[in-house]
Design a protein around this motif. Structure first.
Motif, PDB file in Angstrom:
ATOM      1  N   ARG A 152      -2.831   2.684   6.628  1.00 32.92           N
ATOM      2  CA  ARG A 152      -2.341   3.773   7.467  1.00 32.92           C
ATOM      3  C   ARG A 152      -1.935   3.261   8.849  1.00 32.92           C
ATOM      4  NH1 ARG A 152      -6.360   8.914   6.216  1.00 32.92           N
ATOM      5  NH2 ARG A 152      -6.353   8.689   3.946  1.00 32.92           N
ATOM      6  N   GLY A 153      -0.787   3.703   9.299  1.00 30.58           N
ATOM      7  CA  GLY A 153      -0.363   3.401  10.655  1.00 30.58           C
ATOM      8  C   GLY A 153       0.308   2.062  10.852  1.00 30.58           C
ATOM      9  N   GLY A 154       0.351   1.215   9.806  1.00 28.78           N
ATOM     10  CA  GLY A 154       0.980  -0.096   9.938  1.00 28.78           C
ATOM     11  C   GLY A 154       2.366  -0.124   9.316  1.00 28.78           C
ATOM     12  N   ARG A 155       3.013  -1.277   9.393  1.00 22.35           N
ATOM     13  CA  ARG A 155       4.362  -1.426   8.848  1.00 22.35           C
ATOM     14  C   ARG A 155       4.368  -2.034   7.450  1.00 22.35           C
ATOM     15  NH1 ARG A 155       5.320  -3.507  14.071  1.00 22.35           N
ATOM     16  NH2 ARG A 155       5.687  -5.596  13.230  1.00 22.35           N
ATOM     17  N   GLY A 156       3.244  -2.622   7.032  1.00 20.39           N
ATOM     18  CA  GLY A 156       3.181  -3.227   5.707  1.00 20.39           C
ATOM     19  C   GLY A 156       3.399  -2.201   4.605  1.00 20.39           C
ATOM     20  N   ARG A 157       3.933  -2.667   3.479  1.00 21.23           N
ATOM     21  CA  ARG A 157       4.284  -1.762   2.392  1.00 21.23           C
ATOM     22  C   ARG A 157       3.174  -1.709   1.328  1.00 21.23           C
ATOM     23  NH1 ARG A 157       9.829  -1.415   3.682  1.00 21.23           N
ATOM     24  NH2 ARG A 157      10.586  -3.346   4.621  1.00 21.23           N
ATOM     25  N   ILE A 158       2.955  -0.529   0.773  1.00 18.64           N
ATOM     26  CA  ILE A 158       2.037  -0.366  -0.350  1.00 18.64           C
ATOM     27  C   ILE A 158       2.709  -0.949  -1.590  1.00 18.64           C
ATOM     28  CG2 ILE A 158       0.956   1.326  -1.881  1.00 18.64           C
ATOM     29  CD1 ILE A 158       0.554   3.107   0.600  1.00 18.64           C
ATOM     30  N   LEU A 159       1.975  -1.767  -2.323  1.00 17.44           N
ATOM     31  CA  LEU A 159       2.531  -2.465  -3.486  1.00 17.44           C
ATOM     32  C   LEU A 159       1.933  -1.908  -4.774  1.00 17.44           C
ATOM     33  CD1 LEU A 159       4.316  -4.777  -4.548  1.00 17.44           C
ATOM     34  CD2 LEU A 159       2.334  -6.292  -4.324  1.00 17.44           C
ATOM     35  N   VAL A 160       2.793  -1.422  -5.647  1.00 19.15           N
ATOM     36  CA  VAL A 160       2.391  -0.825  -6.927  1.00 19.15           C
ATOM     37  C   VAL A 160       2.736  -1.784  -8.057  1.00 19.15           C
ATOM     38  CG1 VAL A 160       2.769   1.130  -8.489  1.00 19.15           C
ATOM     39  CG2 VAL A 160       2.766   1.495  -6.016  1.00 19.15           C
ATOM     40  N   GLY A 161       1.894  -1.840  -9.076  1.00 19.73           N
ATOM     41  CA  GLY A 161       2.182  -2.687 -10.231  1.00 19.73           C
ATOM     42  C   GLY A 161       1.110  -2.554 -11.289  1.00 19.73           C
ATOM     43  N   HIS A 162       1.247  -3.344 -12.346  1.00 19.39           N
ATOM     44  CA  HIS A 162       0.263  -3.369 -13.430  1.00 19.39           C
ATOM     45  C   HIS A 162      -0.159  -4.824 -13.643  1.00 19.39           C
ATOM     46  CE1 HIS A 162      -1.725  -1.529 -16.924  1.00 19.39           C
ATOM     47  NE2 HIS A 162      -1.502  -2.680 -17.542  1.00 19.39           N
ATOM     48  N   GLY A 163      -1.421  -5.120 -13.340  1.00 16.33           N
ATOM     49  CA  GLY A 163      -1.862  -6.513 -13.376  1.00 16.33           C
ATOM     50  C   GLY A 163      -1.338  -7.276 -12.175  1.00 16.33           C
ATOM     51  N   LEU A 164      -1.423  -6.666 -11.004  1.00 18.24           N
ATOM     52  CA  LEU A 164      -0.856  -7.271  -9.792  1.00 18.24           C
ATOM     53  C   LEU A 164      -1.505  -8.598  -9.432  1.00 18.24           C
ATOM     54  CD1 LEU A 164      -0.260  -4.226  -7.399  1.00 18.24           C
ATOM     55  CD2 LEU A 164       1.464  -5.802  -8.294  1.00 18.24           C
TER      56      LEU A 164
END
Length: 357
Positions: free
Chosen positions: A222-234
């Motif tokens: 929350r509040g940062g610029r980094g992106r949430i990363l979605v995947g399967h078996g990341l």
């Protein structure tokens, strides 16, 4: 029933868990159960009897499994959505809802041919068409290395945004010799990798895109610029890319408790897509774009579930009352089962909290 049996039955009902409805002979046993079960309003819940289940697979068994609760099964068969497991107001409302809940499949043959022709390749990160997405999905396809071809080597990577737009897609040239192209499932041929992007180059581009100009140590949900990363078996995909990313920013459909088996093992992405989205994937050659779309759809479905808003929704939160005096035996034994449930918190991060960010 004699007087003593009546008293024992009454005590057992008083010692009934308000979440999973499990009954205990003694109050202290119920307290111990609540300490380790981490029941909360974020668990999948039956829309008929309000029973809490650890996973959607457990809820599915409760409603339509081999030994379902009959009353719940009867109502679900008339008004229940088989994809999201929600109970609707009427059979007609269910029909309309289920049409919206059922995703259509991608044209696998077309997407595979597009990839083979290089029509979807984006060797440069597309920052414009994706409008700086906060959430992206990533998937890799592996070829084989080593003497027997069993060592996974990343040979293709795809990143998409929440609208299924391709942000980045390229073939990747592994740092080791490929001994098995696994063409039957990957569709990858030697000529695809001959002039492909080197692994280190792809790694750097992806890392820069995910961090979005923010130092790794500073990235937060929350509040940062980094992106949430979605995947399967990341974990596996990032390991093969030789890339690190904070676990707090990863949303893995293979490790998310509500999407896991009742045995707490991971479900395959193929099964999750068929059961909760309503279409088939991995028919023939597997496309990483198809995997990105499926994982993003699963994430979105989980993210927009409506749960009660709590100040400190996780058991690990230091401010959470359950980590302080609330679970002292002599105090909790005076509470009702409903009061115990009200102070109990989840032991995992519910993805619905991302919608509050």
């Amino acid at each position: 029933m004699d007087y003593r049996s009546s008293i024992e039955s009454s005590e057992t009902l008083r010692n009934k868990c308000a979440a999973c409805y499990r009954q205990f002979n003694k109050m202290e046993h119920l307290v111990e159960h609540m300490k380790i079960s981490y029941h909360s309003g974020h668990e999948p819940t039956c829309g008929v009897c309000k029973k809490h289940c650890r996973s959607f697979e457990s809820l599915r068994e409760h409603l339509i499994g081999p030994l379902p609760k009959q009353e719940c099964k009867n109502i679900f068969s008339l008004r229940g959505c088989r994809f999201c497991m929600m109970i609707l107001e009427s059979p007609n409302a269910r029909r309309i809802h289920q049409e919206r809940c059922h995703f259509s499949s991608l044209n696998a043959g077309l997407t595979t041919r597009m990839a083979a022709l290089g029509l979807r390749d984006k060797a440069l990160i597309d920052y414009t068409s994706s409008r700086f997405p906060k959430v992206v999905a990533l998937s890799c396809k592996m070829v084989g290395g080593g003497s027997d071809g069993s060592l996974d080597l990343c040979a293709r990577v795809c990143i998409t945004d929440e609208s299924d737009n391709v942000v980045f897609h390229t073939y990747v040239k592994p740092s080791m010799v490929v001994t098995n192209y696994r063409y039957g499932t990957t569709g990858i041929r030697p000529e695809n990798l001959r002039e492909a992007m080197p692994l280190k180059h792809a790694q750097r581009k992806i890392q820069e895109f995910l961090c979005n100009g923010e130092p790794m140590w500073k990235i937060r949900p929350r509040g940062g610029r980094g992106r949430i990363l979605v995947g399967h078996g990341l974990d596996h995909d990032l390991d093969r890319l030789q890339l690190e990313y904070p676990s707090s920013m990863m949303r893995d459909t293979a490790k998310y408790p509500p999407l896991m088996k009742t045995s707490k093992l991971s479900n395959s992405l193929k099964y999750l897509t068929q059961a909760y989205l309503g279409y088939d994937i991995h028919v023939g050659i597997q496309d990483p774009y198809e995997d990105c779309v499926a994982t993003m759809r699963l994430y979105t479905r989980m993210r927009y579930q409506k749960h009660k808003i709590e100040a400190y929704p996780q058991a690990a939160d230091s401010q959470n009352r359950s980590n302080q005096v609330a679970w002292r035996q002599n105090e909790v034994e005076k509470m009702s089962p409903d009061e115990m449930l009200s102070i109990s918190r989840s032991d995992y991060y519910c993805w619905c909290l991302d919608s509050l960010a």
